[in-house]
Motif scaffolding. Sequence first.
Motif, mmCIF file in Angstrom:
data_model
loop_
_atom_site.group_PDB
_atom_site.id
_atom_site.type_symbol
_atom_site.label_atom_id
_atom_site.label_comp_id
_atom_site.label_asym_id
_atom_site.label_seq_id
_atom_site.Cartn_x
_atom_site.Cartn_y
_atom_site.Cartn_z
ATOM 1 N N ASN A 121 0.814 -1.237 0.000
ATOM 2 C CA ASN A 121 0.000 0.000 0.000
ATOM 3 C C ASN A 121 0.836 1.269 0.000
ATOM 4 O O ASN A 121 0.277 2.362 0.079
ATOM 5 N N GLY A 122 2.159 1.157 -0.012
ATOM 6 C CA GLY A 122 2.976 2.370 0.018
ATOM 7 C C GLY A 122 4.438 2.026 0.186
ATOM 8 O O GLY A 122 4.833 0.841 0.174
ATOM 9 N N GLY A 123 5.259 3.088 0.371
ATOM 10 C CA GLY A 123 6.708 2.922 0.380
ATOM 11 C C GLY A 123 7.226 2.118 1.551
ATOM 12 O O GLY A 123 8.035 1.201 1.384
ATOM 13 N N THR A 124 6.756 2.444 2.748
ATOM 14 C CA THR A 124 7.359 1.781 3.912
ATOM 15 C C THR A 124 7.061 0.288 3.927
ATOM 16 O O THR A 124 7.911 -0.519 4.291
ATOM 17 N N GLU A 125 5.884 -0.093 3.492
ATOM 18 C CA GLU A 125 5.565 -1.531 3.434
ATOM 19 C C GLU A 125 6.429 -2.221 2.380
ATOM 20 O O GLU A 125 6.766 -3.398 2.529
ATOM 21 N N SER A 157 19.404 9.231 4.663
ATOM 22 C CA SER A 157 18.376 8.454 3.968
ATOM 23 C C SER A 157 17.050 8.578 4.702
ATOM 24 O O SER A 157 17.011 8.905 5.883
ATOM 25 N N TYR A 158 15.979 8.283 3.955
ATOM 26 C CA TYR A 158 14.668 8.071 4.570
ATOM 27 C C TYR A 158 14.015 6.885 3.867
ATOM 28 O O TYR A 158 13.933 6.868 2.631
ATOM 29 N N HIS A 159 13.571 5.903 4.642
ATOM 30 C CA HIS A 159 12.995 4.705 4.041
ATOM 31 C C HIS A 159 11.574 4.411 4.511
ATOM 32 O O HIS A 159 11.005 3.405 4.100
ATOM 33 N N GLY A 160 11.020 5.255 5.393
ATOM 34 C CA GLY A 160 9.635 5.027 5.782
ATOM 35 C C GLY A 160 9.432 5.030 7.280
ATOM 36 O O GLY A 160 10.378 5.106 8.054
ATOM 37 N N GLY A 161 8.153 4.942 7.680
ATOM 38 C CA GLY A 161 7.793 5.181 9.068
ATOM 39 C C GLY A 161 7.469 3.947 9.897
ATOM 40 O O GLY A 161 7.200 4.075 11.090
ATOM 41 N N LEU A 164 19.495 1.063 -0.440
ATOM 42 C CA LEU A 164 20.020 2.351 -0.885
ATOM 43 C C LEU A 164 18.999 3.077 -1.726
ATOM 44 O O LEU A 164 18.513 2.514 -2.724
ATOM 45 N N GLU A 165 18.667 4.290 -1.351
ATOM 46 C CA GLU A 165 17.936 5.135 -2.294
ATOM 47 C C GLU A 165 18.909 5.406 -3.446
ATOM 48 O O GLU A 165 20.028 5.868 -3.200
ATOM 49 N N THR A 166 18.495 5.153 -4.660
ATOM 50 C CA THR A 166 19.422 5.355 -5.787
ATOM 51 C C THR A 166 19.921 6.802 -5.777
ATOM 52 O O THR A 166 21.118 7.057 -5.927
ATOM 53 N N GLY A 201 16.483 11.055 -1.486
ATOM 54 C CA GLY A 201 15.511 12.100 -1.796
ATOM 55 C C GLY A 201 15.374 13.114 -0.681
ATOM 56 O O GLY A 201 15.998 14.174 -0.709
ATOM 57 N N THR A 202 14.560 12.783 0.326
ATOM 58 C CA THR A 202 14.351 13.702 1.444
ATOM 59 C C THR A 202 15.686 14.145 2.036
ATOM 60 O O THR A 202 15.832 15.278 2.489
ATOM 61 N N ALA A 203 16.671 13.258 2.016
ATOM 62 C CA ALA A 203 17.980 13.551 2.620
ATOM 63 C C ALA A 203 18.813 14.532 1.806
ATOM 64 O O ALA A 203 19.878 14.944 2.259
ATOM 65 N N ALA A 230 17.330 -1.512 -4.208
ATOM 66 C CA ALA A 230 17.290 -0.111 -4.637
ATOM 67 C C ALA A 230 15.949 0.474 -4.209
ATOM 68 O O ALA A 230 14.889 0.004 -4.649
ATOM 69 N N ASP A 231 16.003 1.478 -3.334
ATOM 70 C CA ASP A 231 14.769 2.153 -2.911
ATOM 71 C C ASP A 231 14.481 3.270 -3.911
ATOM 72 O O ASP A 231 15.159 4.299 -3.937
ATOM 73 N N GLU A 232 13.471 3.021 -4.747
ATOM 74 C CA GLU A 232 13.102 3.987 -5.790
ATOM 75 C C GLU A 232 11.736 4.594 -5.485
ATOM 76 O O GLU A 232 11.027 5.056 -6.390
ATOM 77 N N VAL A 233 11.356 4.591 -4.209
ATOM 78 C CA VAL A 233 10.041 5.104 -3.829
ATOM 79 C C VAL A 233 9.892 6.561 -4.275
ATOM 80 O O VAL A 233 8.853 6.948 -4.819
ATOM 81 N N MET A 234 10.936 7.369 -4.049
ATOM 82 C CA MET A 234 10.826 8.775 -4.435
ATOM 83 C C MET A 234 11.425 9.046 -5.816
ATOM 84 O O MET A 234 10.888 9.831 -6.589
ATOM 85 N N CYS A 235 12.535 8.393 -6.139
ATOM 86 C CA CYS A 235 13.232 8.762 -7.382
ATOM 87 C C CYS A 235 12.743 7.988 -8.592
ATOM 88 O O CYS A 235 13.167 8.287 -9.714
ATOM 89 N N ALA A 289 6.717 3.158 -4.960
ATOM 90 C CA ALA A 289 5.410 3.612 -4.435
ATOM 91 C C ALA A 289 5.105 4.940 -5.141
ATOM 92 O O ALA A 289 5.351 5.064 -6.338
ATOM 93 N N LYS A 290 4.646 5.933 -4.403
ATOM 94 C CA LYS A 290 4.443 7.307 -4.873
ATOM 95 C C LYS A 290 4.094 7.400 -6.370
ATOM 96 O O LYS A 290 2.952 7.241 -6.763
ATOM 97 N N GLY A 291 5.103 7.688 -7.221
ATOM 98 C CA GLY A 291 4.860 7.977 -8.637
ATOM 99 C C GLY A 291 4.255 6.840 -9.433
ATOM 100 O O GLY A 291 3.770 7.070 -10.547
HETATM 101 C C1 PLP Z 1 12.911 6.827 -0.517
HETATM 102 C C2 PLP Z 1 11.684 6.587 0.295
HETATM 103 N N1 PLP Z 1 11.428 5.344 0.745
HETATM 104 C C3 PLP Z 1 10.335 5.070 1.464
HETATM 105 C C4 PLP Z 1 9.421 6.052 1.786
HETATM 106 C C5 PLP Z 1 8.188 5.728 2.583
HETATM 107 O O1 PLP Z 1 7.079 5.796 1.768
HETATM 108 P P1 PLP Z 1 5.593 5.923 2.384
HETATM 109 O O2 PLP Z 1 5.506 7.255 3.028
HETATM 110 O O3 PLP Z 1 4.702 5.730 1.186
HETATM 111 O O4 PLP Z 1 5.450 4.800 3.353
HETATM 112 C C6 PLP Z 1 9.650 7.370 1.346
HETATM 113 C C7 PLP Z 1 8.705 8.455 1.663
HETATM 114 O O5 PLP Z 1 8.948 9.616 1.474
HETATM 115 C C8 PLP Z 1 10.811 7.635 0.587
HETATM 116 O O6 PLP Z 1 11.074 8.867 0.133
#
Ligand code: PLP
Length: 447
Positions: free
Chosen positions: A113-117, A141-145, A214-216, A219-221, A247-252, A276-278
């Motif tokens: 359902n989203g990035g963190t999952e 880095s940021y990988h989720g909550g 690794l976020e490729t 992003g937030t960072a 490769a964490d491509e949730v944002m990029c 996720a996201k895009g």
């Molecule tokens: C690189 C990256 N991974 C994971 C997440 C977490 O995604 P979500 O907020 O959809 O759980 C984010 C959210 O900004 C993110 O930027």
Amino acid sequence: MSTDRSTLTSQEREKASVFHSWSAQSTINPLMIKSAQGLYVTDESGKSYLDFSSQLVNTNVGHQHPKVVAAIKEQASVLCTIAPQHGYQSRYRAAELILDHSFDGAAKVFFTNGGTESIEHAVRMAKLHTGRSKVLATYRSYHGGTSTSINLTGDPRRWPNDNGTSGVVHFFGPFLYRSVYNSTTEEEECARALESLENTILFEGPNAFAAIVLETIPGTAGIMVPPKGFLKGVRAICDRYGIVYIADEVMCGFGRTGAWFAYQDHDVKPDLVTFAKGVNSGYVPLGGVVINEAISASFNDRVYPGGLTYSGHPLACAAAVAVIEAMESEGIVENARRVGDEVLRPGLEQLATKHQIIGEVRGLGVFFALELVTDRKTKEPLAPYGSSSPAMNEILAACRNEGLFIFNNFHRLHVVPPCTITDDEAREGLARLDRALSVADKYYVGA
Ligand SMILES: Cc1ncc(COP(=O)(O)O)c(C=O)c1O
């Protein structure tokens, strides 16, 4: 018990009833939104904002793309939901389209359902596949909550959530502007970050690591595009020690950098890709993991111990199919790269010649960061790490006044509009940003 709310404003009702993310609840004043179209968002007072934030960097095809809205309506009229154990056309069609744009050997998609999952499941797959428990991630880095993701996260949102037993080991990835390796060139920074990563692995136990996440492009960072060769070096280290490369491509991912996935510019093949996201512009929550053949085959004869009621939700998958098809047929990914090269980068560099407070402009596509500093020599950030400052708040208020949404983290502004942005919209946003930044010139103390 029913309460009389007739005398309250809508913002008062929101604040009284909704618990907001990442906030001290008494300090927030949410802007009340009425509607949005394309690049523009309208608040309840009728004021219009140009969206240089893509909300949380997710509306990659802008707001209310007509083909995506139509696809969601069409899907809703046929089948709103179906349990994950059943098969369904919009689910496999979304998976096929994602695989078609993925690396050679990408075998399957697991939907979340989203990035963190997506991160939670990618790490779980890697641990089960390797039989190991430790995981590497970078500080910036940021990988989720959720639990695994927030412990992988390097930024200060981890600190109050850190359980210290997660087996996560952090290291510093490459970042020349604020090098912890005292590098003076991208080549040096690349070599030293790789050396540090390999030493970390050796000193933590070369057989201990299941995965590196690794976020490729973090992003937030701070949108630090990795130096040429860094990700290939990571791949080689992973191969040497049997580590799964996630490769964490949730944002990029999904067009943001002007490629379908950011890793595709680095001639490298991850084992798992989180997204996720895009993927569907965030119109309906959706995320997932692209899984390579070997890891997918790990679960051919043994049960994968994970699942979600809404894995592959029809409304979310129908939106993903429509977004990906619109991206293909309207050249949206190519547009992101072109606008970045022709309008955003030169425009932001021009702003940096005018506002000394901009210490560095970096990024590509529709994915740019501005480092705001009080002195270009010392690179003193305009807000401390992990925090904000009156100066940053003044700039953000000025952006709001100008009718501009912009993404902010600590002392940085991120220019991250939808991939559908036109040249005129990009120029208009840059002009608003220029005026907003004027309030901050007085904070510059350098020569
Ligand atoms: C690189 C990256 N991974 C994971 C997440 C977490 O995604 P979500 O907020 O959809 O759980 C984010 C959210 O900004 C993110 O930027």
